[in-house]
Design an enzyme around this catalytic site. Structure first.
Site, mmCIF file in Angstrom:
data_model
loop_
_atom_site.group_PDB
_atom_site.id
_atom_site.type_symbol
_atom_site.label_atom_id
_atom_site.label_comp_id
_atom_site.label_asym_id
_atom_site.label_seq_id
_atom_site.Cartn_x
_atom_site.Cartn_y
_atom_site.Cartn_z
ATOM 1 N N GLY A 21 11.525 -10.623 13.856
ATOM 2 C CA GLY A 21 11.579 -11.184 15.095
ATOM 3 C C GLY A 21 12.149 -10.090 16.101
ATOM 4 N N MET A 96 1.985 -13.089 10.644
ATOM 5 C CA MET A 96 1.179 -12.292 9.552
ATOM 6 C C MET A 96 0.102 -13.107 9.025
ATOM 7 S SD MET A 96 2.553 -9.429 9.521
ATOM 8 C CE MET A 96 1.936 -8.720 8.235
ATOM 9 N N ILE A 98 -3.839 -15.042 9.934
ATOM 10 C CA ILE A 98 -5.004 -14.849 10.927
ATOM 11 C C ILE A 98 -5.311 -16.088 11.540
ATOM 12 C CG2 ILE A 98 -7.615 -14.156 10.500
ATOM 13 C CD1 ILE A 98 -6.517 -11.900 9.623
ATOM 14 N N ASN A 113 -1.301 -9.619 20.987
ATOM 15 C CA ASN A 113 -0.784 -9.324 19.982
ATOM 16 C C ASN A 113 -0.178 -7.826 20.141
ATOM 17 O OD1 ASN A 113 -0.145 -9.152 16.903
ATOM 18 N ND2 ASN A 113 -1.809 -8.097 16.755
ATOM 19 N N HIS A 115 0.175 -4.408 17.706
ATOM 20 C CA HIS A 115 0.135 -3.643 16.443
ATOM 21 C C HIS A 115 0.552 -2.360 16.456
ATOM 22 C CE1 HIS A 115 -2.475 -3.009 13.024
ATOM 23 N NE2 HIS A 115 -2.752 -1.802 13.509
HETATM 24 C C1 GRF Z 1 5.939 -5.027 14.341
HETATM 25 O O1 GRF Z 1 5.752 -3.542 13.746
HETATM 26 C C2 GRF Z 1 4.457 -5.357 14.889
HETATM 27 O O2 GRF Z 1 3.704 -4.357 15.428
HETATM 28 C C3 GRF Z 1 3.641 -5.918 13.531
HETATM 29 O O3 GRF Z 1 4.597 -6.602 12.583
HETATM 30 C C4 GRF Z 1 5.970 -5.820 13.187
HETATM 31 C C5 GRF Z 1 6.948 -7.123 13.754
HETATM 32 O O4 GRF Z 1 8.272 -6.920 13.719
HETATM 33 N N1 GRF Z 1 2.658 -6.918 14.070
HETATM 34 P P1 GRF Z 1 9.383 -7.762 14.265
HETATM 35 O O5 GRF Z 1 9.343 -9.096 13.450
HETATM 36 O O6 GRF Z 1 9.161 -8.211 15.769
HETATM 37 O O7 GRF Z 1 10.697 -7.051 14.070
#
Ligand code: GRF
Length: 195
Positions: A21, A96, A98, A113, A115
Site C-alpha cells: 500500500g 493483484m 483480475i 491502474n 503498472h
Molecule cells: C506497484 O509496483 C504497482 O505498480 C504494482 O504493484 C505495486 C504495488 O505497490 N501494480 P504498493 O502496494 O503500492 O506498495
C-alpha cells in the site's frame, strides 16, 4: 468533471490494494493537500494481511477486506458500496486480482491502474526482470484506464527512469516505485478534472 472549490467538496475515490500500500499512502498524502480535488473515501483489499489496510485504519479511512472477484454476488455488493459512498473513481494500486468483466462494464470508464513498466511494453508480472533481461535502457511506470484486456487500457500518464549497468531488479524496483508515487496522484487529478 470540473474543478471543485473548497476543502469539503472533494471528489470521493476508492483505492483497491492487495499488499504494502505504498501507493495508497502517497495518494492519501496528496489528498490532504488543500488544492487536491479528491479524498480517499474507502480502501478495499482482497487480502486480510495487506499492510495497506493497517494504514487505512490508522488514517480512519473506511476499509473492507474480502475477495469480491470470487463471486458476482460479492462484486455487486462492492458496486453498491461504491454507489453508496458516491465514489467517482476506483484506483487499483497493487491490486493483484483480475476484475471481472461485468464489474468493469458496470463501473465503466471510472477504474484506473498503475503498472510498473512503460506500457504497452511489459504487460503482466515480473516486469523488472524482463526489462533487465532485454537490456533496456529505460523503464518506468504507467497509469492507465482499466478495460477487459490486461494492462491494455488507454494511457493517462507515464514517467520513465534510466537503467544503468549497475542496476538490479531490486534497484529498479526502488526507482520505479518512487516515480509511481509521483505520478499516481497527478493522474488521479487529471482524470477527475480533465478526463
Ligand atoms: C506497484 O509496483 C504497482 O505498480 C504494482 O504493484 C505495486 C504495488 O505497490 N501494480 P504498493 O502496494 O503500492 O506498495
Amino acid at each position: 468533471m470540473k474543478k471543485l472549490s473548497g476543502k469539503l467538496n472533494k471528489y470521493s475515490i476508492a483505492v483497491f490494494i492487495s499488499g504494502k500500500g505504498s501507493n495508497l499512502k502517497s495518494i492519501t498524502k496528496n489528498s490532504l493537500k488543500k488544492k487536491a480535488s479528491y479524498k480517499v473515501k474507502l480502501v478495499l483489499s482482497n487480502n486480510k494481511k495487506a499492510k495497506g489496510i493497517l494504514y487505512a485504519k490508522k488514517q480512519n479511512i473506511k476499509n473492507y477486506t474480502f475477495d469480491f472477484t470470487k463471486s458476482k454476488k460479492l462484486g455487486i455488493k462492492v458496486l453498491k458500496i461504491l454507489k453508496r459512498n458516491n465514489i467517482k473513481l476506483v484506483c487499483l494500486a497493487g491490486f493483484m486480482k483480475i476484475l471481472p468483466e461485468y464489474f468493469i462494464k458496470l463501473f465503466n470508464g471510472k477504474i484506473i491502474n498503475i503498472h510498473p513498466s512503460l506500457l504497452p511494453k511489459y504487460k503482466g508480472l515480473n516486469t523488472h526482470k524482463r526489462v533487465i533481461n532485454n537490456n533496456e535502457k529505460y523503464t518506468g511506470c504507467t497509469v492507465h484506464y482499466v478495460n477487459k484486456s490486461l494492462d491494455a487500457g488507454k494511457i493517462i500518464l507515464q514517467k520513465k527512469v534510466r537503467i544503468t549497468k549497475k542496476d538490479t531488479i531490486r534497484s529498479i524496483k526502488k526507482k520505479v516505485i518512487k516515480i509511481e508515487h509521483e505520478i499516481y496522484p497527478l493522474a488521479i487529478e487529471k482524470v477527475l478534472i480533465n478526463p
